[in-house]
Enzyme design. Structure first.
Site, PDB file in Angstrom:
ATOM      1  N   GLY A 177       0.774  -1.240   0.000  1.00  0.00           N
ATOM      2  CA  GLY A 177       0.000   0.000   0.000  1.00  0.00           C
ATOM      3  C   GLY A 177       0.802   1.286   0.000  1.00  0.00           C
ATOM      4  O   GLY A 177       0.334   2.304   0.508  1.00  0.00           O
ATOM      5  N   ASN A 225       1.389   3.080  -2.591  1.00  0.00           N
ATOM      6  CA  ASN A 225       0.652   4.026  -3.444  1.00  0.00           C
ATOM      7  C   ASN A 225      -0.561   4.593  -2.710  1.00  0.00           C
ATOM      8  O   ASN A 225      -0.900   5.760  -2.871  1.00  0.00           O
ATOM      9  CB  ASN A 225       0.238   3.358  -4.758  1.00  0.00           C
ATOM     10  CG  ASN A 225       1.388   3.313  -5.739  1.00  0.00           C
ATOM     11  OD1 ASN A 225       1.781   4.342  -6.284  1.00  0.00           O
ATOM     12  ND2 ASN A 225       1.953   2.135  -5.945  1.00  0.00           N
ATOM     13  N   MET A 240      -4.286  -7.005  -6.862  1.00  0.00           N
ATOM     14  CA  MET A 240      -3.781  -8.160  -7.608  1.00  0.00           C
ATOM     15  C   MET A 240      -4.867  -9.089  -8.146  1.00  0.00           C
ATOM     16  O   MET A 240      -4.558 -10.158  -8.663  1.00  0.00           O
ATOM     17  CB  MET A 240      -2.833  -8.968  -6.696  1.00  0.00           C
ATOM     18  CG  MET A 240      -1.649  -8.176  -6.190  1.00  0.00           C
ATOM     19  SD  MET A 240      -0.625  -7.533  -7.511  1.00  0.00           S
ATOM     20  CE  MET A 240       0.309  -8.995  -7.892  1.00  0.00           C
ATOM     21  N   LEU A 285     -10.378  -8.100 -12.475  1.00  0.00           N
ATOM     22  CA  LEU A 285     -11.805  -7.790 -12.374  1.00  0.00           C
ATOM     23  C   LEU A 285     -12.553  -8.308 -13.603  1.00  0.00           C
ATOM     24  O   LEU A 285     -11.996  -8.364 -14.697  1.00  0.00           O
ATOM     25  CB  LEU A 285     -11.986  -6.285 -12.230  1.00  0.00           C
ATOM     26  CG  LEU A 285     -11.419  -5.727 -10.912  1.00  0.00           C
ATOM     27  CD1 LEU A 285     -11.283  -4.212 -10.969  1.00  0.00           C
ATOM     28  CD2 LEU A 285     -12.285  -6.151  -9.725  1.00  0.00           C
ATOM     29  N   ASN A 291      -5.851   2.703 -12.884  1.00  0.00           N
ATOM     30  CA  ASN A 291      -4.853   1.763 -12.378  1.00  0.00           C
ATOM     31  C   ASN A 291      -3.468   2.376 -12.547  1.00  0.00           C
ATOM     32  O   ASN A 291      -3.244   3.177 -13.449  1.00  0.00           O
ATOM     33  CB  ASN A 291      -4.926   0.472 -13.205  1.00  0.00           C
ATOM     34  CG  ASN A 291      -3.909  -0.573 -12.762  1.00  0.00           C
ATOM     35  OD1 ASN A 291      -3.760  -0.852 -11.562  1.00  0.00           O
ATOM     36  ND2 ASN A 291      -3.198  -1.143 -13.707  1.00  0.00           N
ATOM     37  N   HIS A 337       0.463   1.282 -13.247  1.00  0.00           N
ATOM     38  CA  HIS A 337       1.280   0.154 -13.709  1.00  0.00           C
ATOM     39  C   HIS A 337       2.741   0.603 -13.758  1.00  0.00           C
ATOM     40  O   HIS A 337       3.032   1.688 -14.273  1.00  0.00           O
ATOM     41  CB  HIS A 337       0.812  -0.300 -15.099  1.00  0.00           C
ATOM     42  CG  HIS A 337       1.582  -1.480 -15.599  1.00  0.00           C
ATOM     43  ND1 HIS A 337       1.336  -2.769 -15.161  1.00  0.00           N
ATOM     44  CD2 HIS A 337       2.622  -1.568 -16.462  1.00  0.00           C
ATOM     45  CE1 HIS A 337       2.201  -3.583 -15.740  1.00  0.00           C
ATOM     46  NE2 HIS A 337       2.977  -2.889 -16.538  1.00  0.00           N
TER      47      HIS A 337
HETATM   48  C1  GRF Z   1       3.085  -0.980  -7.579  1.00  0.00           C
HETATM   49  O1  GRF Z   1       4.323  -1.157  -8.218  1.00  0.00           O
HETATM   50  C2  GRF Z   1       2.004  -0.770  -8.599  1.00  0.00           C
HETATM   51  O2  GRF Z   1       2.434  -0.083  -9.726  1.00  0.00           O
HETATM   52  C3  GRF Z   1       1.658  -2.180  -8.964  1.00  0.00           C
HETATM   53  O3  GRF Z   1       1.735  -2.898  -7.748  1.00  0.00           O
HETATM   54  C4  GRF Z   1       2.635  -2.242  -6.856  1.00  0.00           C
HETATM   55  C5  GRF Z   1       1.884  -1.966  -5.593  1.00  0.00           C
HETATM   56  O4  GRF Z   1       2.677  -1.441  -4.570  1.00  0.00           O
HETATM   57  N1  GRF Z   1       0.403  -2.228  -9.671  1.00  0.00           N
HETATM   58  P1  GRF Z   1       2.006  -0.819  -3.249  1.00  0.00           P
HETATM   59  O5  GRF Z   1       1.097  -1.879  -2.652  1.00  0.00           O
HETATM   60  O6  GRF Z   1       1.265   0.419  -3.633  1.00  0.00           O
HETATM   61  O7  GRF Z   1       3.174  -0.539  -2.343  1.00  0.00           O
END
Ligand code: GRF
Length: 208
Positions: free
Chosen positions: A12, A14, A91, A94, A108, A110
């Protein structure tokens, strides 16, 4: 205020970038209203609790099909009156039906410059392993709208990050997060909430 749900499965960071941006007043016209995790042990839930954001766990394995999972999620988002769904390290794939129902309202992040190193098998560290194996000198991150095609929706923002000699997948992942992901995601969310993203066909225009 537009209500935002952040969907998570792991650490988490992000989500944390969004929480920090909201505290700084940088999510204009948006409010982090719910964190939904596909994993009961995700550290992201702890981050949500600390920020006093209501959190929910919705595990794929508690449902018979991707469609049933999507229906439950749609029901929850409807009840919470969510206007924007942010996938931040979520992960679970959907269902096409869910993606259609929320078209233009799911984004999203990426960790590559799409269309490089994206699609069903490119997640987590695999993305950075593939970038290093190819020998690209520049990688980065992309925020995009979610469509039925994995990593195929319209691109909102991208940021390039340098690949350095001797990088490991872990080192590169961290640099992409710090220099790109944690900056791009709050910016994209704010632009959406301010009504400044206009989708035209396959492209997104940012209204000044
Ligand atoms: C990030 O690298 C994001 O781009 C990808 O999964 C990772 C998630 O990291 N989709 P976090 O859980 O936000 O630390």
């Amino acid at each position: 205020m537009l209500k935002i749900a952040v969907m998570v499965s792991g650490g988490g960071t992000n989500l944390q970038a969004l929480i920090d941006a909201e505290r700084r007043g940088e999510l204009k016209n948006g409010e982090l209203s719910a964190v939904i995790s596909s994993n009961a042990d995700a550290y992201a839930l702890e981050r949500a609790n600390r920020a006093f954001i209501p959190s929910y766990v919705l595990r794929r394995r508690d449902f018979d099909s991707t469609d049933a999972y999507g229906d439950a999620l749609a029901e929850m988002l409807g009840q919470l009156d969510i206007g924007l769904v942010v996938l931040a390290g979520f992960m679970t794939v959907l269902s096409p039906d869910f993606c259609r129902r929320f078209e233009g309202r799911i984004i999203n992040i990426h960790p590559s410059l799409i269309p490089s190193f994206c699609g069903p098998s490119f997640y987590g560290l695999h993305v950075h392993e593939a970038a290093l194996a190819k020998g690209v000198k520049v990688t980065g991150a992309t925020v995009h709208f979610v469509s039925e095609v994995v990593d195929g929706g319209a691109i909102i923002l991208q940021k390039a990050v340098e690949v350095r000699e001797g990088d490991t997948p872990e080192v590169l992942q961290k640099r992409v997060m710090q220099e790109a992901e944690w900056k791009l995601l709050p910016r994209a969310v704010s632009l959406f909430c301010e009504g400044r993203l206009k989708i035209e066909g396959e492209k997104v225009h940012i209204i000044e």
